[in-house]
Every structure is written in C-alpha cells, then in structure tokens.
Design an enzyme around this catalytic site. Structure first.
Site, short mmCIF file in Angstrom:
data_model
loop_
_atom_site.label_atom_id
_atom_site.label_comp_id
_atom_site.label_asym_id
_atom_site.label_seq_id
_atom_site.Cartn_x
_atom_site.Cartn_y
_atom_site.Cartn_z
N ASN A 1 1.00 -1.16 -0.31
CA ASN A 1 -0.06 -0.06 0.06
C ASN A 1 0.92 1.67 0.08
O ASN A 1 1.55 1.80 1.65
CB ASN A 1 -1.05 -0.44 0.81
CG ASN A 1 -1.97 1.22 1.33
OD1 ASN A 1 -2.24 2.43 0.44
ND2 ASN A 1 -2.26 1.75 2.73
N TRP A 2 1.21 2.06 -1.39
CA TRP A 2 1.97 3.09 -1.17
C TRP A 2 1.26 4.05 -0.55
O TRP A 2 2.44 5.77 -0.54
CB TRP A 2 2.23 3.90 -2.55
CG TRP A 2 3.05 2.67 -3.48
CD1 TRP A 2 3.61 1.66 -2.65
CD2 TRP A 2 3.42 2.76 -4.92
NE1 TRP A 2 4.48 0.69 -4.12
CE2 TRP A 2 4.00 1.72 -4.77
CE3 TRP A 2 3.13 3.71 -5.57
CZ2 TRP A 2 4.38 1.61 -6.15
CZ3 TRP A 2 3.30 3.27 -6.92
CH2 TRP A 2 4.21 2.10 -7.79
N LYS A 3 -0.41 4.25 0.03
CA LYS A 3 -0.68 5.28 0.74
C LYS A 3 -0.61 6.74 -0.23
O LYS A 3 -0.48 6.85 -1.19
CB LYS A 3 0.39 5.44 1.65
CG LYS A 3 -0.18 4.32 2.87
CD LYS A 3 0.65 4.59 3.85
CE LYS A 3 0.81 3.42 4.94
NZ LYS A 3 0.21 3.51 6.14
N HIS B 1 -9.75 0.93 4.71
CA HIS B 1 -8.22 0.56 5.27
C HIS B 1 -8.44 2.18 6.84
O HIS B 1 -9.22 2.58 6.46
CB HIS B 1 -7.26 1.37 4.96
CG HIS B 1 -6.04 1.95 4.50
ND1 HIS B 1 -5.43 2.62 5.98
CD2 HIS B 1 -4.91 0.66 5.01
CE1 HIS B 1 -4.19 2.06 6.22
NE2 HIS B 1 -3.74 1.04 5.53
N GLU C 1 -5.52 -5.42 10.93
CA GLU C 1 -4.35 -4.46 10.94
C GLU C 1 -4.92 -3.23 11.75
O GLU C 1 -5.33 -2.99 11.67
CB GLU C 1 -4.74 -3.38 9.59
CG GLU C 1 -4.04 -3.65 8.41
CD GLU C 1 -3.39 -2.69 6.89
OE1 GLU C 1 -2.61 -2.81 6.55
OE2 GLU C 1 -3.83 -2.02 7.17
N GLY D 1 2.33 1.95 10.55
CA GLY D 1 2.95 3.18 10.62
C GLY D 1 3.64 3.81 12.17
O GLY D 1 4.32 4.59 11.46
N SER E 1 3.83 -1.94 10.85
CA SER E 1 4.37 -2.12 10.87
C SER E 1 5.75 -3.53 10.33
O SER E 1 6.44 -3.80 11.20
CB SER E 1 5.31 -1.69 11.52
OG SER E 1 4.20 -0.11 12.36
N GLY F 1 2.66 -1.30 4.19
CA GLY F 1 2.76 -0.13 3.84
C GLY F 1 4.26 0.61 3.49
O GLY F 1 5.19 0.25 1.74
C1 PEP Z 1 -1.02 0.07 5.61
O1 PEP Z 1 -0.12 0.75 5.46
O2 PEP Z 1 -1.53 -0.46 5.52
C2 PEP Z 1 0.27 -0.58 6.80
C3 PEP Z 1 0.20 -1.70 7.17
O3 PEP Z 1 1.45 0.50 6.92
P1 PEP Z 1 2.90 -0.24 7.61
O4 PEP Z 1 2.89 -0.95 6.87
O5 PEP Z 1 4.01 1.39 6.88
O6 PEP Z 1 2.98 -0.21 8.82
#
Ligand code: PEP
Length: 253
Positions: free
Chosen positions: A7-9, A95, A167, A173, A213, A234
C-alpha cells in the site's frame, strides 16, 4: 500461496511510480511461484501505470479505495468500473486511515465492499482495533462488529473473491508489530467469524493478511505463522528493493 500487498498510501507521482515499477521489473519475478504480488498505488499513478506497458505480468494492481456507488454525481469518487478500466482487480476497503482519519463508517465500508463485488473487483477488507480498544479488552468485539457490518447479508458467488487484512491500528506506521501470539489470536477469531458469516467452506478459503509495521527484518516470523496468508505492507513497500525482498521472504515460507 502467500500474498504480498504493498500500500503506497499518498506517495509517488507518476514519474516516481513508473521508475519504481521499472526497477522492480528489472529485479525479476519472485523466485517461488507461490507468491502473489499486488501493489496499491494512488489513483493517478494507477492509471498511468496501467497504460505504461511497464508492469510485469507477475505484479497485480489495486486501488487504495473505491466509491460506494456505481456511477453518478459523486464528485471526487472513483467507481469499480473505472478501476477495472485502469487494469486493476483489487481495492482496499476500510483501511484504518480511511476509517479513523477520513471518518468512514462501517456502513460506507459495507457499501464499498458490495460495490467492488458487483464490479468484478476483489475487495481487501481491512479490520483492526485501536490501542484504546485493545487496552479496554474489546479487540474481539471491534473486529466482529467491523466484519458483521461489512459482510451483512452477503453471499459470495463462485467468481467473487474477498481478502481480509487484520491491521491493528496501533501497529500501522508506528514501528510496533503485533506479537505472533496476538496475530494468531486475532486471525483465528477472524477465521471463525468469517466461517459463521459466510459459511464454512467460503470462510475457510478467504486469505488473511497481517498489516502493521511489516519490514524485511520481521516479515519471515510473521508470514510463516500458520494463520497468516500474507502481508499488507505500507512503508516498507515504498522502495522496490524492500518490496522485492518481502516477496522473496514470502516465497521462502
Ligand atoms: C498499511 O498501510 O496498511 C500499513 C500496514 O502500513 P505500515 O506497513 O507502514 O505499518
């Protein structure tokens, strides 16, 4: 089969997205055939990538969001048909950043999920509790509420597919992972609940991803857990070499 979804956000311009895909294509397909790679760019980059001829056949594309309606006067929204026309077959739904920052309700998440299924898109339904909810001992009821709301009255036909990502909001993050015990507990609860909502065989077949993470250094211990079918990643998906490393790790499981 393990699934590695990036997920590039809200990162990457068209140029940056194309450079990334050129680089990851040059690294080659994941070594083991049993890994499915999916990237979720922003809508603008998604459209540009699909027309670029740069995306290798082993890399699927998805959208980070989708409208709850098929078409109409919904300024700023993007429909499943538009996403499909950009070459994508997946969409993230619910999300945590959309639930908690943008304020999406359980009901809107349900409409988006149903709209995906009607529009030939596989939704990736994200569920997870905040740190306050976990501390209050309500992780299970929060996740069940999110699942119940999203899956109300739903029957999946043979050609409709669904992925679920657990999640925990406090792990996204933050650099903090859920422990293997916490992941197994949540995934087993989700698995049981999917079976009770959708029927035994459908519920058992839905892939469960962990997100929060995930990094190359911690992914092996997460993706090898019995209840984990892959990761939604992410930050660590933003660099092609890191994402490729995650694919290799999943392939080794
Ligand atoms: C996400 O954006 O779904 C996510 C899990 O982000 P990260 O890996 O940065 O925690």
């Amino acid at each position: 089969m393990k699934i590695v979804a990036g997920n590039w956000k809200m990162y990457k311009t068209i140029d940056e997205a194309q450079t990334y895909v050129r680089q990851i294509a040059a690294l080659g397909a994941p070594q083991k055939a049993g890994v499915q790679a999916i990237l979720f760019p922003n809508y603008v980059a998604l459209g540009a990538l699909s027309g670029s001829g740069l995306v290798p056949p082993w890399l699927s594309l998805g959208a980070q969001d989708v409208a709850g309606e098929a078409e109409g006067a919904f300024t700023g929204e993007v429909s499943p048909a538009m996403i499909v026309s950009a070459g994508a077959r997946y969409a993230l739904v619910g999300h945590s950043e959309r639930r908690h920052i943008i304020g999406e309700s359980d009901d809107l998440v349900r409409r988006k999920l149903v709209n995906c299924l009607r529009g030939s898109i596989t939704p990736v339904l994200c569920v997870g509790e905040t740190i306050e909810e976990r501390r209050a001992g309500t992780m299970k009821s929060v996740i069940f509420r999110q699942l119940d709301a999203a899956l109300a009255d739903l029957t999946l036909t043979a050609d409709q597919h669904l992925l679920v990502a657990y999640e925990p909001v406090w792990a996204i993050g933050t650099g903090e992972n859920a422990t293997p015990e916490q992941i197994e507990e949540a995934h087993n609860l989700i698995r049981q609940h999917l079976a009770s909502c959708l029927g035994d065989s459908t519920g058992r077949a839905i892939p469960l991803l962990y997100g929060g993470s995930v990094k190359p250094f911690n992914f092996a211990s997460i993706v090898s857990l019995p209840s984990v079918d892959g990761g939604l990643i992410g930050g660590a998906s933003l660099k092609p070499d890191n994402f490729w490393e995650l694919l290799q790790i999943a392939g080794g499981c």
